[in-house]
Design a protein around this motif. Sequence first.
Motif, short mmCIF file in Angstrom:
data_model
loop_
_atom_site.label_atom_id
_atom_site.label_comp_id
_atom_site.label_asym_id
_atom_site.label_seq_id
_atom_site.Cartn_x
_atom_site.Cartn_y
_atom_site.Cartn_z
N VAL A 27 0.85 -1.19 0.00
CA VAL A 27 0.00 0.00 0.00
C VAL A 27 0.89 1.24 0.00
CG1 VAL A 27 -1.77 -1.20 1.28
CG2 VAL A 27 -0.12 0.18 2.51
N PRO A 28 0.33 2.41 -0.35
CA PRO A 28 1.15 3.63 -0.26
C PRO A 28 1.52 3.87 1.20
CG PRO A 28 -1.15 4.16 -0.73
CD PRO A 28 -1.02 2.68 -0.85
N PRO A 29 2.77 3.69 1.58
CA PRO A 29 3.10 3.68 3.01
C PRO A 29 2.87 5.02 3.69
CG PRO A 29 5.09 3.57 1.66
CD PRO A 29 3.94 3.39 0.74
N ASP A 30 3.07 6.12 2.97
CA ASP A 30 2.90 7.41 3.64
C ASP A 30 1.47 7.95 3.52
OD1 ASP A 30 2.73 8.49 1.06
OD2 ASP A 30 4.86 8.99 1.02
N ARG A 31 0.60 7.20 2.87
CA ARG A 31 -0.83 7.56 2.74
C ARG A 31 -1.04 8.92 2.10
NH1 ARG A 31 0.45 3.04 5.68
NH2 ARG A 31 -1.43 1.88 6.17
N GLY A 32 -0.03 9.43 1.45
CA GLY A 32 -0.19 10.74 0.83
C GLY A 32 -0.13 11.89 1.82
N PHE A 33 0.22 11.63 3.07
CA PHE A 33 0.30 12.72 4.06
C PHE A 33 1.49 13.63 3.77
CE2 PHE A 33 -1.66 9.85 7.56
CZ PHE A 33 -2.93 10.14 7.10
N GLY A 34 2.54 13.04 3.24
CA GLY A 34 3.80 13.75 3.07
C GLY A 34 4.93 12.79 3.38
N HIS A 35 6.11 13.08 2.89
CA HIS A 35 7.21 12.11 3.03
C HIS A 35 8.40 12.72 3.77
CE1 HIS A 35 8.12 8.00 1.79
NE2 HIS A 35 9.36 8.39 1.72
N GLU A 36 9.15 13.58 3.09
CA GLU A 36 10.34 14.14 3.74
C GLU A 36 9.96 14.89 5.00
OE1 GLU A 36 12.98 16.41 1.20
OE2 GLU A 36 12.56 15.00 -0.43
N GLY A 37 10.59 14.53 6.09
CA GLY A 37 10.32 15.22 7.35
C GLY A 37 9.10 14.74 8.09
N TYR A 38 8.35 13.86 7.47
CA TYR A 38 7.16 13.31 8.13
C TYR A 38 7.52 12.02 8.85
CZ TYR A 38 3.82 16.47 5.87
OH TYR A 38 3.11 17.56 5.48
N PRO A 39 6.79 11.72 9.91
CA PRO A 39 7.09 10.48 10.62
C PRO A 39 6.75 9.26 9.77
CG PRO A 39 5.05 11.45 11.45
CD PRO A 39 5.66 12.45 10.50
N ALA A 40 7.63 8.26 9.79
CA ALA A 40 7.33 6.98 9.15
C ALA A 40 6.17 6.33 9.90
CB ALA A 40 8.55 6.07 9.17
N ILE A 41 5.26 5.75 9.18
CA ILE A 41 4.05 5.17 9.77
C ILE A 41 3.73 3.82 9.15
CG2 ILE A 41 2.86 7.29 10.50
CD1 ILE A 41 1.44 7.32 7.77
N GLY A 42 2.89 3.07 9.84
CA GLY A 42 2.32 1.86 9.26
C GLY A 42 3.26 0.67 9.23
N MET A 43 4.44 0.80 9.88
CA MET A 43 5.30 -0.37 9.95
C MET A 43 4.83 -1.25 11.11
SD MET A 43 6.44 2.03 12.01
CE MET A 43 7.25 3.16 10.89
N THR A 44 5.06 -2.55 10.99
CA THR A 44 4.71 -3.44 12.09
C THR A 44 5.70 -3.24 13.24
OG1 THR A 44 6.09 -5.19 11.19
CG2 THR A 44 3.75 -5.20 10.56
N PHE A 45 5.36 -3.77 14.39
CA PHE A 45 6.29 -3.77 15.53
C PHE A 45 7.58 -4.47 15.12
CE2 PHE A 45 8.06 -6.17 19.08
CZ PHE A 45 8.35 -5.15 19.96
N LEU A 46 7.44 -5.58 14.42
CA LEU A 46 8.61 -6.34 13.96
C LEU A 46 9.53 -5.47 13.11
CD1 LEU A 46 9.84 -9.32 13.68
CD2 LEU A 46 8.73 -9.31 11.45
N ALA A 47 8.93 -4.65 12.25
CA ALA A 47 9.72 -3.80 11.37
C ALA A 47 10.41 -2.69 12.16
CB ALA A 47 8.82 -3.21 10.28
N ALA A 48 9.72 -2.12 13.15
CA ALA A 48 10.33 -1.08 13.99
C ALA A 48 11.52 -1.66 14.75
CB ALA A 48 9.29 -0.52 14.96
N LYS A 49 11.30 -2.86 15.26
CA LYS A 49 12.39 -3.55 15.97
C LYS A 49 13.52 -3.87 14.98
CE LYS A 49 13.04 -7.54 18.99
NZ LYS A 49 14.11 -8.09 18.14
N GLY A 50 13.14 -4.26 13.78
CA GLY A 50 14.13 -4.57 12.74
C GLY A 50 14.99 -3.36 12.40
N PHE A 51 14.35 -2.19 12.38
CA PHE A 51 15.10 -0.95 12.14
C PHE A 51 16.15 -0.76 13.23
CE2 PHE A 51 15.88 3.50 12.98
CZ PHE A 51 16.00 4.09 11.73
N CYS A 52 15.74 -0.97 14.48
CA CYS A 52 16.68 -0.81 15.60
C CYS A 52 17.83 -1.81 15.48
CB CYS A 52 15.95 -0.99 16.93
SG CYS A 52 14.71 0.27 17.26
N ASP A 53 17.50 -3.05 15.11
CA ASP A 53 18.53 -4.08 14.96
C ASP A 53 19.50 -3.72 13.83
OD1 ASP A 53 17.26 -5.39 16.98
OD2 ASP A 53 16.26 -6.87 15.70
#
Lengths: 448, 249
Positions: B66-92
Amino acid sequence: MSSTNPTDPNLLMSRRVFTASTAAIGAAAVFAQPSFGRIKGLREENTLRVGVVGCGGRGTGAVIQALKADTGSVLWAMGDLFEEKIEPCLGYTRDAMLDLDDEQGTATWSKKIQVGDRKFHGFNAIHKVLASGVDVIILTTPPAFRPEHLKHSVEANKHVFCEKPVAVDAPGVRSVLESARIAKTKSLSLMSGFCWRYQDQVKETMNAIHTGGIGKLHTIQTTYNTTGWVEPKQRKAEWSDAEFQLRNWQYFNPLSADHVAEQAVHAIDWQAWAMQDQTPVRCFGVGGRQTRPSLDETGNVWDHFSLIYEYADGVRAYHMCRHWPNTPSDNSAYFQGSEGNCTMQPWNGTHTIEGVNPWKGNAVSNDMYQREHDVLFNSIRKNAPVNDGTFMSHTSLLAIMGRMAAYSGKVVTWEQAMNSDVSLNTQPWEFGNREAPTIPVPGSTKEI
Amino acid sequence: MTESFSLVLCPESTIETESGLVDVPALYVLSTEVTWDLYDIYVYKLDEPEAGSDADAISRPSKPYVPPDRGFGHEGYPAIGMTFLAAKGFCDWLSIKSGLEIRLPSRAEWTYLATGGEDGDFCCGTNEDSLDLVGWHSDNSEHSTHPVGLLAANNFGLFDMHGNTAEWVSSDTRKPIAFGGGYRDSANDCAGTSFQKQVSSWNQSDPQIPKSQWWLADCSWVGFRFVIEADGIDQQLLEGLQNVINESD
């Protein structure tokens, strides 16, 4: 994780034993009342046997939705080109049914899996599934095979769930229109995979436009800008040319129809719907392939299209789609009329009209994929066939027409598109040698 | 590209929770929610010199359906819609890249950070009626996320803890939970103690089974930020973290 975690090996084992025994009982009962040759599909014990051809992620989703849609639906037969696709599909379906039994304290959901040994693979799996005694068939293979599969399904008097797009080229679209016509004469239900038609918020917005909410509609803008598809698979030594292409089907336009027709067609369907399925006069556009790496496995599809459609009453519709990694995404629509502008952003729930009569949608979001199957099975039960045949064919052609225009660089009329004899699959599909299609270049590729 | 971000040092404390007193260590905390600018580096392998190479065999998200940013905006906007696993994956991923131990905050840590160490459920002496000063919620967000850091920071220098996006925290709950409310929640539900548990409707529109492990098709209001324990931290590695990000072009 859930306490009914399906990956728990102990649980899985006990469940498998349980499911195997109940499935055997169910199958025996059903076999006692053979019913081949039926048209309506309602047999005495009230089951509707479901078959699936195309056991990937979408096929699996559709199977689960079909089983949830109707108390008497059972999974009866499965087919896929590749044998190893079948067990995962069955496993996920079984898990979904066991989860429902766990949640509801029942033992009935898991009894809906009555596949037994009716698991078929290869290019002719469709024929085996159709001959296995199913009442309803789910067609979820890559789109290249859809026209032929639909034709055989209707010939065999089956109710059909037919994923989008319904074809990859004009000969395919014409075949589907004919199959849809025959389905109607046989009172068979034919449900398309254009799921937004079954989403209540979008439905409400379309109704607002159709009932004059923005006055006279004159301009439509739709987008399907994403960052790409599933990762392509590198070639394995044991794969033939054909297998390599089939395993990367999205990336080869003879199989997928290219992303404008395979994926962005959902947004183009909003355009068609807003126009109440009036067909355009002509289309032209641009496109190309800027960000896809030049690898064998990324095939020949482009990564962006920008299309302009002109309608007889002066309406113009603009569509843009792209597969560009690391860029903003957008999948929305804007409808401009003589008395107002409608903004539709279904992924964030925005449905508004600004203008003479300001409006804000208040329908509640629903699971559109489930709704499609609810409607399909209800139509079978009520003997009130649903038939999405015409609009699903026309919307598919709308996208194919845009692709033809962009690939060729020409202005393409609706009649040219509909009557085109260009087939993307002149060589029948079989495993073995197969030339890879080349990347289309405007001005030098025959596409119409 | 250069993606700047800043970490702020938040002092250790002992805080009272429903399950008793909890020690919170001194933490370096990302001052804003993780933006798309940062998250895209992880998703699109912008830190890898060649497309396709992934020497560390890091687990990365699939491309979003799906469009991950939902059309809200991209640069400077908070990343959204990632699963907990993905957020943890980013940290790893960022831990491997930087050599630091980067992780999601715990529930207790998150609440402490949100309130800026103050008493009460909101920071900076605000309450649900004056939250506009520090947070995007249903009454002022116009149904959209906003670029991070536009409103006032709390005492610790942390932005957007209340509202904008709810934020994943580590917890032992059966379903992942996100704290602090998002742009679509009422001010009252953006308190430092407010949390929501993931439910199936957050991923209803994923047409594939199995559903994506990485993206939540219907969840436009959950993001995250990361923390690093300050005790014994290698200052050189900490300084290097900025370079890890900056070299990703």
